[in-house]
Design an enzyme around this catalytic site. Sequence first.
Site, PDB file in Angstrom:
ATOM      1  N   MET A  38      39.105  37.518  38.218  1.00 29.44           N
ATOM      2  CA  MET A  38      38.304  37.343  36.185  1.00 29.44           C
ATOM      3  C   MET A  38      39.573  37.588  35.202  1.00 29.44           C
ATOM      4  SD  MET A  38      35.061  39.698  35.664  1.00 29.44           S
ATOM      5  CE  MET A  38      36.613  41.593  34.887  1.00 29.44           C
ATOM      6  N   SER A 112      41.311  39.537  43.123  1.00 38.72           N
ATOM      7  CA  SER A 112      39.503  39.584  42.709  1.00 38.72           C
ATOM      8  C   SER A 112      39.074  38.934  43.424  1.00 38.72           C
ATOM      9  CB  SER A 112      40.328  40.504  41.236  1.00 38.72           C
ATOM     10  OG  SER A 112      39.526  41.171  40.810  1.00 38.72           O
ATOM     11  N   GLN A 113      38.139  38.564  42.517  1.00 35.83           N
ATOM     12  CA  GLN A 113      37.047  37.596  42.524  1.00 35.83           C
ATOM     13  C   GLN A 113      37.255  36.260  43.325  1.00 35.83           C
ATOM     14  OE1 GLN A 113      34.955  36.608  39.464  1.00 35.83           O
ATOM     15  NE2 GLN A 113      36.609  35.081  38.005  1.00 35.83           N
ATOM     16  N   ASP A 230      42.352  52.138  42.582  1.00 30.06           N
ATOM     17  CA  ASP A 230      41.834  50.849  41.480  1.00 30.06           C
ATOM     18  C   ASP A 230      40.740  51.365  40.777  1.00 30.06           C
ATOM     19  OD1 ASP A 230      40.098  48.548  40.799  1.00 30.06           O
ATOM     20  OD2 ASP A 230      40.887  47.619  43.074  1.00 30.06           O
ATOM     21  N   HIS A 286      44.278  48.156  40.262  1.00 34.09           N
ATOM     22  CA  HIS A 286      44.048  47.072  40.598  1.00 34.09           C
ATOM     23  C   HIS A 286      44.837  45.382  40.024  1.00 34.09           C
ATOM     24  CE1 HIS A 286      40.921  43.697  41.725  1.00 34.09           C
ATOM     25  NE2 HIS A 286      41.050  43.433  40.312  1.00 34.09           N
TER      26      HIS A 286
END
Length: 303
Positions: A38, A112-113, A230, A286
């Site tokens: 993202m 991530s996503q 994270d 993250h």
Amino acid sequence: MTATLLCLLLAAPVLLVTSGPVRDPNNGTVPLVLWHGMGDSCCNPLSMGAIKKMIEGEISGIYVLSLMIGKNVVQDTENGFFLDVNEQVSMVCNHLAQDPKLKGGYNAMGFSQGAQFLRAVAQRCPSPPMKTLISVGGQHQGVYGLPRCPGESSHFCDLIRKALNSGAYTALVQKHLVQAQYWHDPLNDDLYKKYSLFLADVNQERVVNETYKKNLQLLEKFVMVKFLQDTVVDPVDTEWFGFLKTGQAKEMETLQESVLYKEDRLGLAAMDKAGKLVFLASEGDHLQFTQKWFNANLLPYLR
Ligand SMILES: *[C@@H]1O[C@H](CO)[C@@H](O)[C@H](O)[C@H]1NC(C)=O
Ligand SMILES: *[C@@H]1O[C@H](CO)[C@@H](O)[C@H](O)[C@H]1NC(C)=O
């Protein structure tokens, strides 16, 4: 003894034939597909661009495809917020099927996503075959909170938070907000199961789609990286496919404790028993890792 000899004799001509100059379009390497996270894009020289370059430097001749969702970098970044995930997955499936370099199969690495989106690709589109899926800080059970947006995208985050608060499972928000499609509210489990357009579907919350289960198990390995400090993903256990127990928002359960696993609705229990699931932890926030960590922990899966 005689049987062994016979085998060797029979195998010899075959070896002679195959040891000739075989044309290998990928130079003996397995191609790699990257899907960014993202607020990021395919080609940001500080993120995906750097990772692509780093991998190309380590594995000579490798074909690395960093996915661009849309016609340019700006569209690619915006689509990470606003383009229906099922549509994105279907776009990527078409793209991969048309790339001649991927015909023999590929490894995939999602950030991530991008990690849960690539898992959907594995479940829905078995051709060309995905060999190993590496999830780097992915949210396989979704998120219930968005404490912080990565990078420069904080202006989008306020907008997203407002939309999610106004009703993550309303048709309008679901359709137009990517993060709503993996919003997982343990206090509204019925709404989640019924209206989540993306995550509830790929996680077999409504029905068990045998195709998803069969396709996911075709993976040789499914590697999940969790970032121990994270501050972007909430709860962080989702990076290992764990989540909050249903009906409350405090206690966690691991993948192995979940109904998904116990009923083996997605084939993950079978994969676990076959040694195909790999759980890695990395110190740091993250997506923050060093090249040294990457080379030691992830590179071996790409060779
Ligand atoms: C394989 O190597 C050759 C020569 O170095 C190069 O031209 C070709 O593009 C490489 N193939 C791939 C898929 O990267
Ligand atoms: C199961 O998944 C396949 C592949 O995406 C799809 O074609 C099919 O319609 C799905 N079936 C159900 C019952 O959702």
